[in-house]
Design a protein around this motif. Structure first.
Motif: not given
Length: 379
Positions: A369-379
């Motif tokens: 679940a941390d992966i999509p959150q990290r992607v969203a933060a990068a975007l």
């Protein structure tokens, strides 16, 4: 003109600026505008020919007739579990290792009953199967990726990716760079066994190889083993994943997507807002069209991917989400444009969310679940 690898990875600030000026978003820009050293330049790439040997095996010990790096098993009928295997070396028999059933496959044919590819114990001279109940025999392929006759080609082996936070000098290896034998994609009459067909991107799915890769393992050899097993022994005509990531964070070109296109994975230069089309893979049976498969090398049942591998996963997923207008934390109704199959799913998801499989491993799955959150933060 920049190569497709330079555009994909944003190897130079000049390429990035030129694309942005023309309204085409460079993946370099999505990675933070850092610069890398670009293509390695064409070189003579020498690669051992992959040698595979097929055997019909029951429960008795089977001697091997040559070096073995990887083993795959294919059953004649559906089985509830794949059983176990142990390897024989000059030092005796290894411990039993569980074989993992695969849920990969092409959308246009029934799914076969095969295991994931397993790395053999170094020095293997034989093996023994512990088959599931009621199964008398199975088809076994042993694959040697390192000692076969060598062949050479003149090509670009890799592009150096922009400097990441944790692993400067990370590379993106082309198919030529890891030694793909392109003849495996064709039959004896020259027919392409898995033609390049493209559909608009809807989702990204993350996998693990379920192989036991040591820190010092030969990653290019692993690519050749996976490619051989999936293209020939499982009959797909190519590797099923679009992109693969090794424990050092290096990225590998997977599924063939055309010889003249500017971008790996895509049909042509992806233009944001124009529904970029990705080549159809074979990583989630029944749900491949419009679904980009990214596979991390390793077995994450009881271990986590390395920070370097996760960093590369987040960075490339960020780039793909930006190019394809994907909300990394959003839900979608995936519709296979070819078969009409539907699934309510997250836009970035694990293989196990599509099918009955442990992929990408219980430990990684619990942290995913941390992966999509990290992607969203990068975007």
């Amino acid at each position: 003109m920049p190569t497709r690898r330079q555009i994909l990875t944003g190897a130079t600030a000049t390429v990035s600026a030129a694309l942005l000026a023309g309204g085409l978003p460079a993946i370099a820009d999505t990675l933070g505008g850092e610069t890398g050293s670009g293509d390695s330049g064409k070189q003579t790439i020498t690669t051992p020919t992959t040698v595979a040997r097929k055997t019909r095996a029951g429960r008795e010990r089977v001697p091997t007739s040559g070096p073995v790096d990887y083993v795959g098993v294919r059953f004649d009928q559906k089985v509830p579990q794949a059983g176990r295997i142990r390897f024989e070396t000059p030092n005796g028999l290894s411990d039993w290792q569980l074989l993992e059933l695969s849920s990969h496959g092409r959308d246009d044919r029934p799914v076969d009953t095969s295991t994931e590819l397993l790395r053999a114990v170094p020095g293997t001279t034989g093996y023994q199967l512990d088959l599931p109940g009621g199964t008398q025999a199975a088809n076994v392929v042993t694959i040697d990726t390192t000692t076969g006759p060598k062949s050479s080609r003149f090509a670009i082996p890799y592009t150096t990716l922009p400097e990441y936070h944790r692993q400067p000098g990370t590379k993106f290896f082309t198919r030529a760079g890891w030694g793909a034998d392109e003849s495996l994609r064709f039959d004896k009459a020259g027919k392409n066994l898995f033609p390049d067909e493209f559909q608009p991107v809807q989702a990204i799915t993350v996998h693990h190889t379920a192989e036991m890769l040591s820190v010092g393992g030969d990653r290019k050899a692993a690519m050749r083993g996976i490619y051989r097993f999936q293209a020939i022994d499982r009959g797909w005509g190519d590797i099923g994943y679009h992109l693969l990531i090794d424990p050092e964070g290096n990225l590998y070109e997977g599924r063939h997507s055309g010889d003249n296109d500017l971008f790996p994975v895509f049909a042509s230069v992806p233009i944001r807002g124009q529904h970029p089309k990705a080549v159809i893979g074979a990583h989630v049976a029944g749900f491949n069209a419009g679904n980009i498969g990214i596979c991390l090398m390793g077995d994450f049942t009881s271990a986590s991917p390395t920070p370097q591998a996760l960093e590369t996963l987040v960075r490339i997923a960020t780039a793909l989400c930006k190019l394809c207008d994907i909300d990394p934390t959003g839900g979608i109704t995936y519709v296979n444009p070819v078969s009409g199959a539907k699934r309510a799913i997250r836009s970035i998801q694990r293989h196990r969310d599509w099918a009955a499989t442990e992929c990408p491993g219980n430990t990684f799955a619990s942290q995913f679940a941390d992966i999509p959150q990290r992607v969203a933060a990068a975007l």
